[in-house]
Design a protein around this motif. Structure first.
Motif, PDB file in Angstrom:
ATOM      1  N   SER A  17       4.761  -1.412  -8.480  1.00  0.00           N
ATOM      2  CA  SER A  17       5.313  -0.794  -7.275  1.00  0.00           C
ATOM      3  C   SER A  17       4.210  -0.460  -6.288  1.00  0.00           C
ATOM      4  O   SER A  17       3.058  -0.233  -6.679  1.00  0.00           O
ATOM      5  N   ARG A  19       3.914   1.637  -2.182  1.00  0.00           N
ATOM      6  CA  ARG A  19       4.573   2.228  -1.030  1.00  0.00           C
ATOM      7  C   ARG A  19       3.705   1.998   0.197  1.00  0.00           C
ATOM      8  O   ARG A  19       2.557   2.455   0.243  1.00  0.00           O
ATOM      9  N   ARG A  66      15.414  -3.820  -4.508  1.00  0.00           N
ATOM     10  CA  ARG A  66      14.044  -3.595  -4.973  1.00  0.00           C
ATOM     11  C   ARG A  66      13.226  -2.784  -3.963  1.00  0.00           C
ATOM     12  O   ARG A  66      12.356  -2.003  -4.363  1.00  0.00           O
ATOM     13  N   GLN A  81       9.123   1.476   0.287  1.00  0.00           N
ATOM     14  CA  GLN A  81       8.915   1.583  -1.149  1.00  0.00           C
ATOM     15  C   GLN A  81       9.289   0.252  -1.783  1.00  0.00           C
ATOM     16  O   GLN A  81      10.424  -0.207  -1.629  1.00  0.00           O
ATOM     17  N   ASN A  83       9.496  -1.872  -5.255  1.00  0.00           N
ATOM     18  CA  ASN A  83       9.529  -1.840  -6.716  1.00  0.00           C
ATOM     19  C   ASN A  83       9.784  -3.237  -7.268  1.00  0.00           C
ATOM     20  O   ASN A  83      10.229  -4.127  -6.533  1.00  0.00           O
ATOM     21  N   SER A  84       9.520  -3.400  -8.537  1.00  0.00           N
ATOM     22  CA  SER A  84       9.752  -4.686  -9.215  1.00  0.00           C
ATOM     23  C   SER A  84       9.153  -5.843  -8.416  1.00  0.00           C
ATOM     24  O   SER A  84       9.811  -6.859  -8.169  1.00  0.00           O
TER      25      SER A  84
END
Length: 121
Positions: A17, A19, A66, A81, A83-84
């Motif tokens: 991940s 950000r 995601r 953000q 993720n994955s």
């Protein structure tokens, strides 16, 4: 006039991940639609996500579920953000701002300098 500065790009392993942040200058930030676009080497720029002044969000199908875009008007900042993460997410990510907004990058007047995201397999 709006100036945008992205940060948060990095090298990350697949599945990880990150950000991203985009800090905006100016006192009218809350009136602008904000968006993230990305451009991979040898490819055209593509839409990633956008958030309107009223916090309505839209995502590219490739990142839906995601990635999450959000904004903090008190800090004049928009976030992404992620993720994955997948190797296909590797690109330079750009923040953009405009009164109108939408998924078409040609409609955005203000752009940041970009931040590199690299996802290793």
């Amino acid at each position: 006039q709006v100036q945008l500065v992205e940060s948060g790009g990095a090298l990350v392993q697949a599945g990880g991940s990150l950000r991203l942040s985009c800090a905006a200058s100016g006192r009218t930030f809350s009136r602008y639609a904000m968006a993230w676009f990305r451009q991979a080497p040898g490819k055209e720029r593509e839409f990633v996500a956008t958030i309107s002044w009223s916090n309505t969000t839209y995502y590219a199908d490739s990142v839906k579920g995601r990635f999450t875009i959000s904004r903090d008007n008190a800090k004049n900042t928009v976030y992404l953000q992620m993720n994955s993460l997948k190797p296909d997410d590797t690109a330079v990510y750009y923040c953009a701002a405009d009164i109108s907004g939408g998924r078409n990058g040609d409609l955005y007047r203000y752009w940041g300098q970009g931040t590199q995201v690299t996802v290793s397999s």
